[in-house]
Design a protein around this motif. Structure first.
Motif, PDB file in Angstrom:
ATOM      1  N   ASP A  55       0.870  -1.169   0.000  1.00 35.30           N
ATOM      2  CA  ASP A  55       0.000   0.000   0.000  1.00 35.30           C
ATOM      3  C   ASP A  55       0.916   1.230   0.000  1.00 35.30           C
ATOM      4  O   ASP A  55       1.882   1.280   0.776  1.00 35.30           O
ATOM      5  N   MET A 100      -3.021   0.515  -3.849  1.00 39.83           N
ATOM      6  CA  MET A 100      -3.153  -0.575  -2.889  1.00 39.83           C
ATOM      7  C   MET A 100      -2.330  -1.788  -3.353  1.00 39.83           C
ATOM      8  O   MET A 100      -2.070  -1.951  -4.545  1.00 39.83           O
TER       9      MET A 100
ATOM     10  N   VAL B 260      -3.856  -2.690   5.923  1.00 39.26           N
ATOM     11  CA  VAL B 260      -4.215  -1.320   6.280  1.00 39.26           C
ATOM     12  C   VAL B 260      -4.591  -0.500   5.052  1.00 39.26           C
ATOM     13  O   VAL B 260      -4.645   0.726   5.102  1.00 39.26           O
ATOM     14  N   GLY B 261      -4.890  -1.169   3.946  1.00 36.02           N
ATOM     15  CA  GLY B 261      -5.269  -0.456   2.729  1.00 36.02           C
ATOM     16  C   GLY B 261      -6.665   0.139   2.854  1.00 36.02           C
ATOM     17  O   GLY B 261      -7.435  -0.210   3.748  1.00 36.02           O
ATOM     18  N   ASP B 262      -6.975   1.031   1.910  1.00 36.14           N
ATOM     19  CA  ASP B 262      -8.267   1.719   1.965  1.00 36.14           C
ATOM     20  C   ASP B 262      -9.448   0.786   1.761  1.00 36.14           C
ATOM     21  O   ASP B 262     -10.572   1.107   2.135  1.00 36.14           O
ATOM     22  N   PHE B 263      -9.206  -0.391   1.140  1.00 37.04           N
ATOM     23  CA  PHE B 263     -10.321  -1.279   0.832  1.00 37.04           C
ATOM     24  C   PHE B 263     -10.257  -2.577   1.642  1.00 37.04           C
ATOM     25  O   PHE B 263     -10.798  -3.598   1.244  1.00 37.04           O
ATOM     26  N   ASP B 264      -9.545  -2.518   2.746  1.00 33.97           N
ATOM     27  CA  ASP B 264      -9.422  -3.691   3.612  1.00 33.97           C
ATOM     28  C   ASP B 264     -10.509  -3.625   4.683  1.00 33.97           C
ATOM     29  O   ASP B 264     -10.370  -2.948   5.697  1.00 33.97           O
TER      30      ASP B 264
END
Lengths: 418, 418
Positions: A55, A100, B260-264
């Motif tokens: 990420d 990501m 910790v990604g935005d889409f996790d």
């Protein structure tokens, strides 16, 4: 009178008749545990597009040339690209795209900086990423073909499909998987003393355990068992069962009826079939009466009716034949050396195959008999994960001696008889 | 910020929630590979009647008292008894009954002489057996209970049924076998980048290999996989799949979405479920983001989406939980020591679990990495039969060092985490 031949000679005589079986296709869902019928190759490069391993922010490296803790660079974050989506249009040197793990690198970007090394800053309603170090071109980009190139060999034909192989098949789009057909193995238990498992005991009779045991051994080796039930000790019943099995199965395994008793009809059945006898006495314990013959190009295995001899006979003779049908080069049992944990001082002219338990201790292999080693004790089979090989001759074996051990629960196998 | 905990601590937190699953009955034919739900005991003595271990003649030992090569004894052969039949009426001291291996000893007889040591003689139309040595009372008789006594423990609960166990079950009349129900394991692969195995590749996308791999891992461990397909990286889709799986399965395994990604979204799903978080960071490579939580007493395993981390996470955390449900005391991976074949000089603060190939050489165990050890390379899983454990810290490991190895294809297991 029968003349015993050596185990290796007996195996060689059987394996001369071995051949590779047929191929079929199954869905990947059903492929676990099957033997691959073809080499599996990479159908694409991996990765097959430049992607981000973390990420972070996809950027143009040149924009960070003068970045340092005291002179941070601010790049405008023009959007976010998640795994599975593609950033439309190239990015400019003063821009960054939040990216990501696993996502494709946007056009125009040539490096990724990990999110942990940055900070987002809002200025005039716009979002910027603050970068305090120089990022090299190509940094944190997993390049096309970096892990694997299209066409490279991944899994060899004959390999038994494990979870890792399934992952490879899925990655490369093998929805229909070429596997070897499971060889059909007929199992015929002969003996008038045999009762069904659900029958109550009667004097003189015992329950048929060999057929069930062999069925599980066939499954463990990758075959499809066909059980012909138990057959009374008459020539007619035995002959009929064997001829029927020869029509329906690839391999015919009988248990019992191979010794020199008055009701041991397997030799007569071989004779009436005009079968070529491969052997009828092997220099081994248990199972010296183990026999094999070939009729109509089909191999007939005559295993002893004694449970332990039957078990050992299957693993030594039938298993490699079956594995060869599954296209496996390493069709033989794997041999390892281990330290004997107990004395075997009694000598025997024949090679003994003792059902054994192999264990690990401080980097060393140790082996001991599994349970009592009477050939009629089924309980010693429960814990056996190997066969301890004690060569025949005039010497006993002391605890501490290094001996050969054949592995029964190993999928790797060996390319030849030890 | 997430705080890493030690692997052993993470396993302990998961295993606190483990419990034994339910029992069911299957026919012996279907029992191979299942876990026994009860101890198996001998339901009779073995042998359960006095029987002959050889082909020979059943006689009264006293009749041979003065027999020798020069003064042979002749006993009248009054009949033949095969395995499975019973000789009616007692025999007299001057008589003998020809007896086959496994047949019941006739009343009146108290010894058997092997056929090889005798000769048949016809005299006055009657058949006699000529005996040239003294036979001791009890010679060559397998006595009731000699091999096994009724009630003795043969196979422990939790044992995975192998061919030897099948033989024991058949011998003692276990037609219906008590086995543990296969725990139902839901498999949910999250990620918008995932394609089905049969779909052509698109830029930014990869095929879903984890779900298929996990399915095979669940099968190998003895569970029943339920695959919920792939789920897009949206909170709603992920939440819906997890709540559905919780209703239908005993164990819920997700892959991806834990970082910790935005889409996790897995952390958010745990939160909305009101789940008790067990951990969300483990001091291990690969798979430091592996998470686990408990909701409605059901354990949710959040494995990494990275194939190798997913594989390792399953074996370290899900496998022992599943094995405990199968009633197995030895639910953990078995640890052995082996000699490292290659240098691992790069240090790592976290414990590394390297997919490895264990091999045997001259009684010693050796271990080497299976393929390249990049966590995104599925091909290294193909040959892995073990995990090489390299403790975290400031030291590297030289070839020749003795290291711990966890066995992946061993059914025996260990009673506690190494």
């Amino acid at each position: 009178m029968r003349k015993p031949i050596k185990v290796e000679e007996a195996i060689e005589r059987v394996m001369k008749w071995s051949y590779e079986g047929e191929k079929e296709y199954v869905s990947i869902e059903e492929s676990f545990g099957r033997a691959l019928a073809e080499d599996i190759k990479a159908t694409t490069d991996v990765p097959w597009f430049d992607r981000s391993p973390y990420d972070g922010y996809a950027i143009c490296a040149a924009a960070t040339e003068n970045a340092s803790a005291s002179t941070p660079v601010l790049l405008e974050v023009v959007g976010t690209v998640g795994a599975g989506s593609v950033w439309e249009g190239p990015i400019e040197p003063h821009q960054a795209v939040k990216i990501m793990t696993g996502a494709a690198i946007p056009d125009g970007a040539n490096a990724v900086i990990m999110v942990e090394l940055t900070q987002e800053v809002i200025k005039d309603g716009k979002t910027f990423v603050q970068i305090k170090r120089r990022v090299a071109e190509g940094e944190n980009i997993s390049r096309i073909g970096e892990d694997m190139q299209e066409g490279c060999l991944l899994v060899e034909k004959g390999t038994v499909i494990n979870p890792g192989v399934v992952a490879v098949l899925a990655t490369f789009g093998y929805y229909r998987v070429p596997v070897m057909k499971r060889p059909k193995v007929a199992i015929i238990a002969t003996g008038s003393e045999l009762l069904e498992v659900y029958e109550p005991l009667e004097k003189g009779k015992i329950r048929n355990s060999n057929a069930y045991m062999l069925k599980a051994q066939v499954r463990r080796a990758g075959g499809e068992p066909i059980v012909y039930g138990k057959v009374k000790d008459t020539f007619e019943a035995t002959f009929e069962a064997v001829t029927k099995a020869m029509q329906e199965a690839d391999i015919v395994v009988t248990t019992g009826g191979v010794s020199v008793g008055d009701f041991d009809y397997i030799p007569n059945v071989y004779e009436k079939l005009g079968a070529q006898l491969l052997f009828n006495k092997v220099g081994m314990r248990p199972g010296s009466v183990t026999s094999a013959a070939v009729a109509d190009k089909k191999v007939l295995f005559g295993l002893s009716g004694n449970p332990s001899a039957c078990y050992v006979g299957f693993e030594l003779f039938v298993r490699p034949f079956l594995k060869a049908m599954l296209g496996q080069k390493n069709c033989y049992l794997k041999k390892v050396q281990a330290i004997l944990k107990e004395d075997f001082l009694k000598t025997n002219p024949f090679t003994r195959f003792v059902r054994a338990k192999l264990s690990y201790d401080d980097g060393m292999l140790h082996v001991e008999p599994a349970g009592k080693d009477k050939s009629n004790i089924v309980s010693s089979l429960v814990q056996a994960n190997s066969l301890l090989v004690l060569p025949g001759g005039s010497r006993g074996f002391k605890a501490g001696t290094k001996v050969d051990v054949l592995l029964l629960e190993d999928e790797e196998g060996a390319p030849k008889w030890p």
